[in-house]
Design a protein around this motif. Structure first.
Motif, PDB file in Angstrom:
ATOM      1  N   GLY A  39      -1.496  -0.936  -8.583  1.00 44.24           N
ATOM      2  CA  GLY A  39      -0.568  -0.098  -9.530  1.00 44.24           C
ATOM      3  C   GLY A  39       0.438   0.681  -8.724  1.00 44.24           C
ATOM      4  N   SER A  40       0.294   0.036  -7.273  1.00 37.96           N
ATOM      5  CA  SER A  40       1.267   0.874  -6.523  1.00 37.96           C
ATOM      6  C   SER A  40       2.000  -0.149  -5.448  1.00 37.96           C
ATOM      7  CB  SER A  40       0.638   2.005  -5.642  1.00 37.96           C
ATOM      8  OG  SER A  40       1.380   2.333  -4.512  1.00 37.96           O
ATOM      9  N   ILE A  41       3.368  -0.070  -5.201  1.00 36.13           N
ATOM     10  CA  ILE A  41       3.980  -0.987  -4.506  1.00 36.13           C
ATOM     11  C   ILE A  41       3.728  -0.841  -2.896  1.00 36.13           C
ATOM     12  CG2 ILE A  41       6.121   0.436  -4.077  1.00 36.13           C
ATOM     13  CD1 ILE A  41       6.185  -3.471  -4.578  1.00 36.13           C
ATOM     14  N   SER A  42       3.437   0.374  -2.643  1.00 37.92           N
ATOM     15  CA  SER A  42       3.246   0.578  -1.152  1.00 37.92           C
ATOM     16  C   SER A  42       1.821   0.211  -1.091  1.00 37.92           C
ATOM     17  CB  SER A  42       3.358   2.406  -0.913  1.00 37.92           C
ATOM     18  OG  SER A  42       2.359   2.845  -1.881  1.00 37.92           O
ATOM     19  N   LYS A  43       0.829   0.472  -1.874  1.00 37.51           N
ATOM     20  CA  LYS A  43      -0.204  -0.139  -1.545  1.00 37.51           C
ATOM     21  C   LYS A  43      -0.592  -1.720  -1.756  1.00 37.51           C
ATOM     22  CE  LYS A  43      -3.111   4.045  -3.291  1.00 37.51           C
ATOM     23  NZ  LYS A  43      -3.763   4.772  -4.542  1.00 37.51           N
ATOM     24  N   ALA A  44       0.233  -2.326  -2.393  1.00 40.45           N
ATOM     25  CA  ALA A  44       0.387  -3.482  -2.684  1.00 40.45           C
ATOM     26  C   ALA A  44       0.695  -4.125  -1.241  1.00 40.45           C
ATOM     27  CB  ALA A  44       1.036  -4.162  -3.978  1.00 40.45           C
ATOM     28  N   ALA A  45       1.968  -3.567  -0.736  1.00 36.72           N
ATOM     29  CA  ALA A  45       2.438  -4.065   0.289  1.00 36.72           C
ATOM     30  C   ALA A  45       1.418  -4.141   1.565  1.00 36.72           C
ATOM     31  CB  ALA A  45       3.840  -3.425   0.434  1.00 36.72           C
ATOM     32  N   LYS A  46       0.727  -3.129   1.555  1.00 36.50           N
ATOM     33  CA  LYS A  46      -0.231  -3.082   2.696  1.00 36.50           C
ATOM     34  C   LYS A  46      -1.255  -4.182   2.438  1.00 36.50           C
ATOM     35  CE  LYS A  46       0.432   1.945   3.662  1.00 36.50           C
ATOM     36  NZ  LYS A  46      -0.383   3.406   3.668  1.00 36.50           N
ATOM     37  N   ALA A  47      -1.739  -4.340   1.363  1.00 44.32           N
ATOM     38  CA  ALA A  47      -2.783  -5.204   1.160  1.00 44.32           C
ATOM     39  C   ALA A  47      -2.274  -6.522   1.387  1.00 44.32           C
ATOM     40  CB  ALA A  47      -3.314  -5.362  -0.461  1.00 44.32           C
ATOM     41  N   VAL A  48      -0.987  -6.837   1.198  1.00 39.64           N
ATOM     42  CA  VAL A  48      -0.546  -8.432   1.502  1.00 39.64           C
ATOM     43  C   VAL A  48      -0.900  -9.095   2.919  1.00 39.64           C
ATOM     44  CG1 VAL A  48       1.255 -10.093   1.306  1.00 39.64           C
ATOM     45  CG2 VAL A  48       1.114  -8.320  -0.240  1.00 39.64           C
TER      46      VAL A  48
ATOM     47  N   ARG B 236       4.722 -14.056  -2.327  1.00 39.89           N
ATOM     48  CA  ARG B 236       5.155 -13.306  -3.456  1.00 39.89           C
ATOM     49  C   ARG B 236       4.004 -13.189  -4.574  1.00 39.89           C
ATOM     50  NH1 ARG B 236      11.541 -14.917  -4.544  1.00 39.89           N
ATOM     51  NH2 ARG B 236      12.277 -14.198  -2.506  1.00 39.89           N
ATOM     52  N   ILE B 237       3.346 -14.430  -4.730  1.00 39.47           N
ATOM     53  CA  ILE B 237       2.283 -14.338  -5.930  1.00 39.47           C
ATOM     54  C   ILE B 237       1.028 -13.394  -5.320  1.00 39.47           C
ATOM     55  CG2 ILE B 237       0.380 -15.741  -6.581  1.00 39.47           C
ATOM     56  CD1 ILE B 237       3.002 -16.180  -8.012  1.00 39.47           C
ATOM     57  N   LYS B 238       0.711 -13.269  -4.130  1.00 38.49           N
ATOM     58  CA  LYS B 238      -0.148 -12.376  -3.546  1.00 38.49           C
ATOM     59  C   LYS B 238       0.217 -10.997  -3.609  1.00 38.49           C
ATOM     60  CE  LYS B 238      -2.075 -15.649  -0.018  1.00 38.49           C
ATOM     61  NZ  LYS B 238      -2.120 -15.521   1.592  1.00 38.49           N
TER      62      LYS B 238
ATOM     63  N   LYS C 154       9.704  -2.304   2.449  1.00 38.23           N
ATOM     64  CA  LYS C 154      11.206  -2.808   1.983  1.00 38.23           C
ATOM     65  C   LYS C 154      10.951  -4.153   1.793  1.00 38.23           C
ATOM     66  CE  LYS C 154      15.554  -3.308   4.422  1.00 38.23           C
ATOM     67  NZ  LYS C 154      15.873  -4.613   4.220  1.00 38.23           N
ATOM     68  N   SER C 155      10.249  -5.127   2.364  1.00 41.06           N
ATOM     69  CA  SER C 155      10.174  -6.358   2.122  1.00 41.06           C
ATOM     70  C   SER C 155       9.563  -6.743   0.762  1.00 41.06           C
ATOM     71  CB  SER C 155       9.349  -7.279   3.353  1.00 41.06           C
ATOM     72  OG  SER C 155      10.196  -7.108   4.522  1.00 41.06           O
ATOM     73  N   ALA C 156       8.616  -5.705   0.341  1.00 46.58           N
ATOM     74  CA  ALA C 156       7.963  -5.903  -0.839  1.00 46.58           C
ATOM     75  C   ALA C 156       8.920  -5.537  -1.960  1.00 46.58           C
ATOM     76  CB  ALA C 156       6.970  -5.053  -0.980  1.00 46.58           C
ATOM     77  N   TRP C 157       9.885  -4.482  -1.873  1.00 48.76           N
ATOM     78  CA  TRP C 157      10.593  -4.279  -3.012  1.00 48.76           C
ATOM     79  C   TRP C 157      11.938  -5.344  -3.130  1.00 48.76           C
ATOM     80  CZ3 TRP C 157      10.072  -2.461  -7.295  1.00 48.76           C
ATOM     81  CH2 TRP C 157       9.276  -1.205  -7.424  1.00 48.76           C
TER      82      TRP C 157
END
Length: 259
Positions: A32-41, A21-23, A46-49
C-alpha cells in the motif's frame, strides 16, 4: 542448458506490462506504499513512479490510484481494473511457461537440433475443444482413464493410452483440453444412459441447418458448449428447437486430451 524468455505485453507500440512492472504492482498491492513497494522489487522510488505513470498513461483505465494527504500521508492502491490486468497477466504467464517447457522437450540444446517443431503450431480440426482440470487418473494394463472437470461443473471421461499420458506428462490438478469431433457427439434419450461414456445435459443454443445435416450447439453451462453435427431426421425426431433440453453422448474413447 535451458530455454528462458521474459513475457512483455505492448500497448500502442509501447512496452506496457513487463515482468518487473508486474512485480511492482504486486508489491504495491501488498504494502500500500510506492516507496515500500520500490524497495521490495527492488527499484528506485523515481523509477517506480515513472513505471506507474507509464502504465496509467497507456491503459484505458487507471491501474494504480495514488491517495495524497491525510493523517498517514496517503497511500497507493491497485484499482479494480489493475487487479483484473494482474489476473490476466498471470494466465498469460502460465501459458508462456508451459510453451517454454514444451519447446524444451522438443529441443536438443546441446546439439542445436529442434525436433518436430511443427507439432507446436499444429491446429486441430476437431470442433469441440473445452478446457478443464484433471481430477483423477486410473491406470489400466494398456489404457488410462481420466476424469476432466470443466468450469461448468461437468465431468468428462477420457480413455487414452499410457504412452499418451507419459508423453504429455499428465497428472491430477493439471489444466488440459478435452478434444472431440462434432461427428462423435450423439443426441440420445435419457433412458439410454447405461455405461461410463459421457452423457452431458444442456439446452440447444443454436441450430444451423444444411441440405441434409444440421449443426446443433448445446450449452452445458457457464459458457461451455458442445457442438454436434447430426442428420435432419434427428432434428425432426427429437423435435429440436432453440431452448430445447437435450442429452448428448460422447464415447470416452473419442475424447482426446491436449495440453
Amino acid at each position: 542448458m535451458e530455454l528462458t524468455s521474459s513475457l512483455t505485453l505492448e500497448m500502442l507500440g509501447q512496452p506496457f506490462l513487463l515482468e518487473k512492472r508486474i512485480k511492482l504492482l504486486y508489491a504495491i498491492a501488498e504494502h500500500g506504499s510506492i516507496s515500500k513497494a520500490a524497495k521490495a522489487v527492488p527499484m528506485s522510488y523515481k523509477s517506480a513512479w515513472e513505471a506507474v505513470d507509464a502504465m496509467n498513461n497507456l491503459a484505458s483505465e487507471p491501474i494504480v490510484d495514488r491517495e495524497t494527504g491525510g493523517r498517514n500521508g496517503g497511500g497507493t492502491t491497485i484499482t479494480a481494473y489493475g487487479k483484473r490486468l494482474l489476473e490476466t497477466y498471470g494466465v498469460l504467464k502460465e501459458e508462456h511457461t508451459r510453451f517454454l517447457e514444451r519447446l524444451s522437450s522438443l529441443t536438443q540444446l546441446e546439439t542445436g537440433e529442434l525436433q518436430t517443431i511443427g507439432r507446436l503450431s499444429m491446429q486441430i480440426s476437431a470442433r469441440n475443444q473445452i478446457q478443464g482440470e484433471i481430477i483423477s487418473l486410473r491406470q489400466g494394463r494398456v489404457n488410462v482413464s481420466l476424469d476432466i472437470l470443466l468450469k461448468s461443473g461437468v465431468v468428462v471421461h477420457s480413455v487414452i493410452t499410457k504412452e499418451a499420458v507419459e508423453n504429455l506428462g499428465l497428472k491430477v490438478a493439471q489444466k488440459v483440453t478435452a478434444i472431440f469431433k462434432s461427428s462423435s457427439v450423439m443426441l440420445i434419450e435419457k433412458a439410454e444412459m447405461l455405461n461410463r461414456d459421457n452423457y452431458l445435459v444442456g439446452r440447444v443454443d443454436h441450430l444451423i441447418s444444411g441440405e441434409d445435416r444440421a449443426e446443433v450447439i448445446v450449452d452445458i453451462g457457464l459458457g461451455d458448449v458442445v457442438v454436434a453435427v447430426v442428420s435432419l431426421d434427428v432434428i425432426k425426431n427429437f423435435k429440436l428447437q432453440i431452448g430445447s433440453e437435450v442429452t448428448v453422448m460422447i464415447k470416452a474413447d473419442d475424447v482426446m486430451v491436449g495440453r
